[in-house]
Design a protein around this motif. Sequence first.
Motif, mmCIF file in Angstrom:
data_model
loop_
_atom_site.group_PDB
_atom_site.id
_atom_site.type_symbol
_atom_site.label_atom_id
_atom_site.label_comp_id
_atom_site.label_asym_id
_atom_site.label_seq_id
_atom_site.Cartn_x
_atom_site.Cartn_y
_atom_site.Cartn_z
ATOM 1 N N ALA A 17 -2.844 10.881 -40.393
ATOM 2 C CA ALA A 17 -4.199 11.436 -40.442
ATOM 3 C C ALA A 17 -4.614 11.855 -39.038
ATOM 4 C CB ALA A 17 -5.173 10.413 -41.004
ATOM 5 N N THR A 19 -7.473 12.496 -37.292
ATOM 6 C CA THR A 19 -8.933 12.407 -37.376
ATOM 7 C C THR A 19 -9.579 12.797 -36.050
ATOM 8 O OG1 THR A 19 -9.243 10.090 -36.687
ATOM 9 C CG2 THR A 19 -8.633 10.475 -38.984
ATOM 10 N N GLN A 68 -8.261 16.893 -43.643
ATOM 11 C CA GLN A 68 -8.347 15.750 -42.741
ATOM 12 C C GLN A 68 -9.769 15.168 -42.706
ATOM 13 O OE1 GLN A 68 -5.345 14.575 -40.768
ATOM 14 N NE2 GLN A 68 -4.709 15.571 -42.649
ATOM 15 N N THR A 69 -9.977 14.170 -41.844
ATOM 16 C CA THR A 69 -11.270 13.491 -41.767
ATOM 17 C C THR A 69 -11.907 13.706 -40.401
ATOM 18 O OG1 THR A 69 -10.557 11.794 -43.328
ATOM 19 C CG2 THR A 69 -12.430 11.243 -41.915
ATOM 20 N N HIS A 92 -12.474 19.307 -45.841
ATOM 21 C CA HIS A 92 -12.271 18.067 -45.089
ATOM 22 C C HIS A 92 -13.357 17.046 -45.412
ATOM 23 C CE1 HIS A 92 -9.322 20.435 -43.018
ATOM 24 N NE2 HIS A 92 -10.247 21.345 -42.732
ATOM 25 N N ARG A 262 -6.448 12.801 -45.952
ATOM 26 C CA ARG A 262 -7.772 12.386 -45.479
ATOM 27 C C ARG A 262 -7.836 10.858 -45.588
ATOM 28 N NH1 ARG A 262 -12.042 16.210 -48.647
ATOM 29 N NH2 ARG A 262 -12.870 14.151 -49.130
#
Length: 305
Positions: A17, A19, A68-69, A92, A262
Amino acid sequence: MIANPVPWPDGARCAVAFTFDMDADSILHLAHHTSADTRLAAMSMLRYGPEIAVPRLVELYKRFGMHQTFFLPAWCMERYPAAVDVILQGGHEIAHHGYLHEHPNELPSEEELYWLRRGIDVFVTMTGERPRGFRAPTYKFSRHTLTHLVNEGFVYDASLMGDDVPYLLENTTGRVVELPSHYALDDWPHFMASRDFNYFMSIKPPRQAMEVYAAEFDAMWEYGGLWIAVWHPFLSGRLARCVAIAELIEYMHQKGQVWFARLDEVAAYVQQLTQAGTWTPRVDHLPYYPGPIPELGEAEPTLAR
Ligand SMILES: [Zn+2]
């Protein structure tokens, strides 16, 4: 090497991930409340995040078909709604990162809860839903944070550093999934330089930083771990670093058998495995200590200094 590796989906060797914490200028107002408005160079460096880097990063993810986050202080969502739109339109997740990047472990419990709820209100107003995940600003998870997260319905936290794979945080109130990372995967130690924050690292060539991230990835791939970058758009979203990030993503894709996800997807997967009895995560009971350890009491000022 990992005692309890996760059976990642579709035979993936590890989960990844990328982030980003979009702090923007919240951290400047927090550090220098009465003079932040006069620190224009620092302000411009931080505003580069939502205004230049976030659209670039969303475009980069799009190129690789990744979702993604992003962690956003809610004040930054109010202040930079265009960045929120770009992130959400890219598919996202936006997760909670405080209201103004306040530090939970330096606040009384009620005050921590006030800012957490104030942030949740912004999420509901701007995204139509409550956040599922939380990362404590500057990793400053408090003795009360878990209780507040459970009571406010959070599914996961991503502030702690206690394992290479997901685990559970538990107290008498309940549980959340912990998705851990650590400083080697943060970008401040590699890139941050600012007089206004009194924080000067020797700035690394982007590919040298990527060597650290890639080494972490290779080990996670080999042994079944979870790789979570904790990056900041104003640092890693700079041009040459984005070029290097694209190369890292390409490397991961070429290596193959990687689950790019995510964090809400990773947390949901962990819950699913747990409920099915397919995999049992380790449980950390919080808090670790009820107070300062008695061995270093007030009678030992020299030792406890
Ligand atoms: Zn932050």
